[in-house]
Structure formats: structure tokens, C-alpha cells
Design an enzyme around this catalytic site. Structure first.
Site, PDB file in Angstrom:
ATOM      1  N   CYS A 115      61.674  -9.745  52.376  1.00 49.59           N
ATOM      2  CA  CYS A 115      60.615  -8.748  52.228  1.00 49.59           C
ATOM      3  C   CYS A 115      59.476  -9.019  53.214  1.00 49.59           C
ATOM      4  O   CYS A 115      58.957 -10.139  53.269  1.00 49.59           O
ATOM      5  CB  CYS A 115      60.088  -8.785  50.797  1.00 49.59           C
ATOM      6  SG  CYS A 115      58.648  -7.732  50.518  1.00 49.59           S
ATOM      7  N   CYS A 165      62.962  -5.247  47.426  1.00 52.59           N
ATOM      8  CA  CYS A 165      62.459  -6.609  47.277  1.00 52.59           C
ATOM      9  C   CYS A 165      62.772  -7.072  45.860  1.00 52.59           C
ATOM     10  O   CYS A 165      62.570  -6.331  44.891  1.00 52.59           O
ATOM     11  CB  CYS A 165      60.954  -6.639  47.525  1.00 52.59           C
ATOM     12  SG  CYS A 165      60.186  -8.232  47.148  1.00 52.59           S
ATOM     13  N   LYS A 168      52.488  33.892  55.897  1.00 49.53           N
ATOM     14  CA  LYS A 168      53.465  33.909  54.799  1.00 49.53           C
ATOM     15  C   LYS A 168      53.345  32.578  54.066  1.00 49.53           C
ATOM     16  O   LYS A 168      53.801  31.547  54.544  1.00 49.53           O
ATOM     17  CB  LYS A 168      54.887  34.099  55.333  1.00 49.53           C
ATOM     18  CG  LYS A 168      55.947  34.222  54.237  1.00 49.53           C
ATOM     19  CD  LYS A 168      57.330  34.469  54.848  1.00 49.53           C
ATOM     20  CE  LYS A 168      58.374  34.636  53.760  1.00 49.53           C
ATOM     21  NZ  LYS A 168      58.525  33.421  52.947  1.00 49.53           N
TER      22      LYS A 168
END
Length: 661
Positions: A402, A420, A114
Site C-alpha cells: 500500500c 490494502c 439540453k
């Protein structure tokens, strides 16, 4: 339950299902999983079965999913494109077999995967592709012929001039194609599709066939709807004939009169579905003989000769070993869980996204947690719940800096994402370059994502300023880039140096500062020096600005890397001054406009500039403060809201008449 409670639950279920059907079929933007939707639908079926007197004619159980857009011409299906009844257990398949055997003798079945895509009909006249349409509501669909022509695997001409042939198929996007599309959408700062099915549907419904062509859609054809000049007695015969004619038919299918063997094959498809590059969410069992199909007939919604089996979502328990933080190309910090490997939907899973800090906090996900992983027909597995947190585990928090560049991160008010704040973060480089060169920014013709990807991959560009140091010789050495193309691109880069200041400000990618905001900013502060030295209080006084936008500008230029970039661009000859604004008049002074729909002669950009040159302001949403709504063809909900609020609506002709006095 008393009857009143049943009626209330039925009403609530129907409303929920209609809403989610619209999100799934019409808007291609589902909010819940197929599994959750199926649970709602099955509950509605159960209640309507117990209380048949409460069934309504407009119930979702009486409707085929989907709707007809007004974007495309309507197509009436001569042969209805019916949906299938779903089974969720092997016993339900056995019940289907029992019902079939009560009506016909010795049935034989075909079972196929399917496919999870968008159902379409293809029509051929004298062997030539003539029309393609979506299923829509099963009886009326949309004419998407030109978009279907762009699908590589759709035969445009058959090897034989059959007078008429209509087939049904499923347009889909491969798993690998879906991943590439999502990566590209992220680069272009577009909202990514949630799964391959919605990506296929959204791609096929594009107004511009070129966009459809770029998406890499494919198709499987699995049924003959009607034909003249050909006769078939059974489904497997039709499939083989379609294969001979060049149609891509299901790559695997199985025929048997024994339902237990059919069920075993369905299990095998389920175990291997992770190996396929096409999305499937179940299997379809069909009666093979067409004469028996006619005897069985259909209900108001489903054929009685076919049944869809939906694979249940697989869930496994495992341990979270680590949480990695990845910085996306838009600066968003995304936590990814690393798990002890488990097998889900035929694939080995050892990683899953943890979305954001809110998700982690809500579920109390920690390194060392015992968790339940699920993969319910989606590409990316998910954490369903935490089973146990050993005593030595601690709550997890995203970092304050970061991981890529070490600069501080921030979480804007009202947003789930942590970003960031460094405009020169290496992880965001490619996205920044694409934005910098885009049409509304520096408008560098020919500098698209593919070339920028090569430039960053080869280490030739690590900042937008590096673009202005490229040479013809460097560019000519790139893949698919000859001498003449390299010269044209260098000329386009040089030409962009003369752009007005507002284009450069927008190109820098300051959060919340779009192209219009950059224009407003540079009208009030007509040099880069003045923009950088402006205070938040001064910026907030700009008509159309707010405190958030002002703070974003100040914050952006507080980074030494941002100021260094501006200095480099200035040294390379990029214009840092705004052109003197020539105001044609003041007829629209103090008036606020909203544009909607397609105007007959002016583009939205041209109309906006015309209004602004005559003292007016253009915003994106209708409110009580809106003076006029300028409406064109296909205006959408903005026009409805304007009428509700009693706001004056202008045509392009009326706008020009006002300007001409």
C-alpha cells in the site's frame, strides 16, 4: 442483407435497446454510455426506415423512454410529455429546418441547453404548488410531490394566484453536487451513481423525502404545458413570464429565424459547456410561435416542432506522463493517469481514472503511451484506446504494498479491486470511523460523518480507540457543537462501551463479515480472546460460514495493528465478552428463512432475531436449501423465486402462529 438477416438484427437491436432503456430510465444504473446507446438506436431507426413492413408496434422507436414504478401513485398526464427526436450533425439540423419551412412560413426558433436530468411536471392551483410528477412513459408518470417539495429552487407559492398552471422542467444535480454525493457514498460504502442524471433520478425516487432533501437537487423549468388564466403566443414570452413568477428558467437561450445563426449558438454552448455547473448533453431547437407548433403537430412519439442536438463525444490524442496510485477510503488502490493537458468538452483535462489492473492490462496502458482520451457527457474522462507504445515503455503493474501505509495488498478471488489489507491504514481512517459508529456496529448516536470529518481534520482522532478518550471540552469547540450536544455525544460514546461483543466485531470492519455473521461468530466464540485465537478450520465449522469468511477473520487479526486496536479498546473499558444467548425455543431448529418485503408489525431485524432465538437461521438469498420465505408488502423477486422453487411462503401472522404452537 436478406430479409431474414434483417429481421434477426432488428430483434437483437430491440432487445438490446429495451434492456439498456430499462437500466437507464427505470433502474438509474446504465451499463453503456449515451453515445453507445444512441448508436444502437440510430441503427434501429435506419433499418426500420429501409424496411417499414418490419416495424412492430412495440418497437422502442414507437415508445417514450421510461416506465412507471409501483413505488409511487400513478399520474396520467393530460398533456403528454413527449420526448425529442435527436440530431447528431449540423446537416440533420438543416434537414429539420427544411421540414419545418415546408409546413409553415418564416419560422422563428429558440435554442436552449439540453439539460441532462429527470423530466418532471409541476402543477399549481391558485398559485400554490399542488402536485409534481415524473414523465414516466410520457402519458403516465409517478407522483413525487413530497420529494419535489424538498427542492429548494421549486417555487412553493407563486406571487400571483393563477387559477391553474402546469409547467415542465428538468430536475438535475450540479456537477459539484454530484462529486460531493459520490464522495459521501464512498464513505458510507454505498454503490456510487454513474453520472449526474442517474443521481438526480435515483434521488427523486426515494421513498423517504429526507433522503431526497439531502441530495441538493435543483431544477430548470423550460415549458408551459397548460394554463388557465394566462395566455401565451410564443415560447420566449412564456419563458419570461415563468421567470417573473419565480421559476428558474434556462440561464441562456437564443432566438433567430436563421438556422445558421442557431447552429452557431449551439457551437458556442458546446465550447462553453465545461464552464457550467449543470450537466448538459446537447441543445434543443424549438419553433417559437405556438400557432406554428399546432400546425406542425407531432408524430406518434416526437413533436415535429422541436429537435434535440446531441454533442458528439470529443476524443483527443495525448501522452500518458505518469500513473499515480491513490488509496480510497475503502482501501481500494485506484490508478490515475496523468496526461499532457488537452481540451475536452470545454475543460482542460490532464487526469483520468485507469480503473484497475484489468483495465490497464487489457488496453496495455503504459507510462509513455500515446492514448485517445474521450469525454462523452460524463464528469470523468476516460481512456478509449492506446495508439502507440514507444519501445522504451514497459507494462504497468499495481504495487504489492500500500502506498499509504506500506502493508501488503490483496486481490480477493473474483474481484477486480486490489485492496490494502491493513485495518488501520491512514487512507481508510474516515471510512472506518463512520462504519465503527454506525447503527448496526457500535451505534454511537450523534456521531455522524460530518462530526467525524471534523475530528479527523483537526487531528483529534486517528483511530476508533481515540473516540473513547474525547472530552466534552474538545467536542464543544467543534463547529455546530454546543456544550449540551457535546455532553450528549460523550454519553453516547460511553454507553457504546457496554455493547455486546458481536457489535464490536462488526464495527472492526473485517472484510466479508457483516452484522449477521458477527452474531454467528460470537455465539460460537463468546469472547474476543477466543475469536482472535480461533483457527480457520474452527471458524469454517460455524453454521453459515465458509472458507473465505474464516480466512478473512484469521488474516485480519494476523495484523499487529488490529490486535493493538483491540488491546487499546479493552483498556478503555470497551466490552470484550458476548452476552449469554437465551434461546426461546427450538421450533425452527435446522430451518433456514429468507425475509422479503415490509412486514406489518415487525422490522426485519426484529423478525430475524425472533427466528434465530428459536433455533432458525436467516440468510439473504433464496435457494433450494431455503425452508421458508417470510414475505411482507412489496416482496420483490425473492418471492417469485420461492414460488418457482416451491418453497413455503409465510406471512407475519403465520410465523407468529407457528411460534405460539
Amino acid at each position: 442483407m436478406d430479409k431474414k438477416s434483417v429481421e434477426q438484427e432488428l430483434d437483437a437491436l430491440r432487445e438490446q435497446i429495451r434492456y439498456h432503456s430499462r437500466k437507464y430510465y427505470t433502474e438509474d444504473d446504465p451499463e453503456i454510455s449515451d453515445f453507445e446507446y444512441d448508436k444502437l438506436y440510430r441503427r434501429l431507426e435506419e433499418l426500420e426506415s429501409q424496411y417499414p413492413e418490419l416495424v412492430t408496434a412495440d418497437s422502442p422507436t414507437r415508445q417514450v423512454g421510461g416506465a412507471v414504478y409501483n413505488t409511487f401513485a400513478e399520474v396520467v398526464h393530460e398533456v403528454p410529455m413527449e420526448s425529442l427526436h435527436d440530431s447528431f450533425s449540423e446537416d440533420e439540423l438543416r434537414d429539420f429546418d427544411r421540414r419545418v419551412r415546408e409546413a409553415v412560413d418564416s419560422p422563428e426558433y429558440i435554442v436552449e441547453p439540453k439539460f441532462d436530468g429527470l423530466s418532471v411536471a409541476l402543477e399549481y392551483v391558485d398559485g400554490v404548488f399542488a402536485r409534481g410528477s415524473t414523465r414516466g412513459d410520457g402519458r403516465r408518470g409517478e407522483d413525487v410531490t413530497e420529494n419535489i417539495r424538498t427542492i429548494r429552487t421549486v417555487p412553493k407559492k407563486l406571487p400571483e394566484a393563477i387559477p391553474f398552471l402546469e409547467v415542465r422542467g428538468e430536475v438535475y444535480l450540479s456537477d459539484s453536487g454530484f462529486e460531493k454525493l459520490c464522495e459521501r457514498q464512498e464513505l458510507l460504502e454505498e454503490k456510487p451513481f454513474k453520472n449526474p442524471r442517474n443521481a438526480a433520478a435515483g434521488s427523486l425516487r426515494q421513498k423517504d423525502p429526507k433522503i431526497t432533501a439531502s441530495r441538493g437537487l435543483e431544477i430548470f423549468v423550460f415549458n408551459v404545458q397548460q394554463t388557465r388564466g394566462e395566455e401565451f403566443t410564443c415560447h420566449d414570452q412564456a419563458l419570461e413570464r415563468l421567470r417573473e413568477l419565480g421559476f428558474p428558467v434556462p440561464p441562456i437561450y437564443f432566438k433567430s429565424g436563421d438556422m445558421e445563426k442557431i447552429i452557431q449558438f449551439i457551437r458556442e454552448i458546446g465550447e462553453k459547456r465545461g464552464e457550467y455547473d449543470f450537466p448538459i448533453d446537447g441543445a434543443v431547437v424549438k419553433v417559437n410561435q405556438f400557432s406554428q407548433r399546432e400546425e406542425l403537430g407531432s408524430t406518434a412519439k416526437f413533436p415535429r416542432w422541436a429537435e434535440a442536438f446531441k454533442y458528439p463525444p470529443e476524443e483527443k490524442e495525448t501522452t500518458l506522463l505518469d500513473i499515480e496510485i491513490n488509496v480510497g477510503r475503502t482501501g481500494v488502490l485506484t490508478p490515475t493517469g496523468v496526461f499532457e493537458p488537452v481540451t475536452l468538452a470545454g475543460t482542460t483535462v490532464s487526469r483520468a481514472t485507469l480503473h484497475n489492473q484489468d483495465f490497464i492490462t487489457e488496453k496495455d496502458v503504459r507510462v509513455g503511451s500515446r492514448v485517445i482520451l474521450r469525454k462523452a457527457g460524463e464528469i470523468i474522462p476516460e481512456v478509449v484506446s492506446v495508439v502507440e507504445n514507444p519501445v522504451e515503455t514497459v507494462p504497468f503493474l499495481l504495487p504489492d504494498t500500500c502506498p499509504s501505509c506500506g502493508e501488503p495488498v490483496s486481490r480477493p478471488e473474483g474481484e477486480a479491486a486490489v485492496r490494502c489489507t491493513n485495518p488501520q491504514c491512514p487512507a481508510q481512517l474516515l471510512r472506518h470511523l463512520i462504519h465503527f459508529a454506525s447503527r448496526d456496529a457500535m451505534d454511537i448516536d450523534g456521531l455522524g460523518p460530518a462530526i467525524l470529518e471534523q475530528l479527523t481534520r483537526e487531528g483529534m482522532v486517528s483511530s476508533p480507540a481515540d473516540l473513547y478518550g474525547l472530552t466534552v471540552e474538545q467536542l464543544a469547540g467543534l463547529e455546530r457543537m454546543g456544550q449540551k450536544s457535546a455532553e450528549n455525544l460523550i454519553n453516547a460514546i460511553d454507553k457504546s462501551k457496554q455493547n455486546d461483543l458481536h457489535r464490536l466485531v462488526y464495527a472492526l470492519g473485517i472484510p466479508h463479515i457483516g452484522a449477521k455473521a458477527a452474531q454467528l461468530l460470537c455465539r460460537s466464540f463468546p469472547s474476543m480472546e477466543k475469536v482472535i485465537s480461533a483457527t480457520a478450520e474452527e471458524l469454517a465449522e460455524i453454521n453459515g460460514f465458509g472458507g473465505v469468511m474464516a480466512e478473512e477473520i484469521v488474516d485480519f487479526f494476523s495484523h499487529a495493528s488490529a490486535r493493538e486496536l483491540v488491546d487499546r479498546l479493552a483498556a478503555l473499558g470497551v466490552n470484550m465478552q458476548a452476552a449469554e444467548q437465551e434461546q426461546a425455543g427450538s421450533i425452527f431448529e435446522g430451518k433456514t428463512f429468507v425475509l422479503t418485503g415490509t412486514l406489518p408489525n415487525l422490522s426485519r431485524k426484529e423478525a430475524s432475531e425472533l427466528i434465530q432465538r428459536n433455533g432458525g437461521k436467516v440468510t439473504g438469498s433464496v435457494s433450494k436449501k431455503t425452508s421458508y420465505v417470510l414475505a411482507g408488502e412489496d416482496p420483490g423477486s425473492k418471492l417469485d423465486k420461492a414460488n418457482t422453487l416451491g418453497i413455503a411462503v409465510l406471512s407475519e401472522e403465520e410465523l407468529m402462529a407457528m411460534l405460539n404452537g
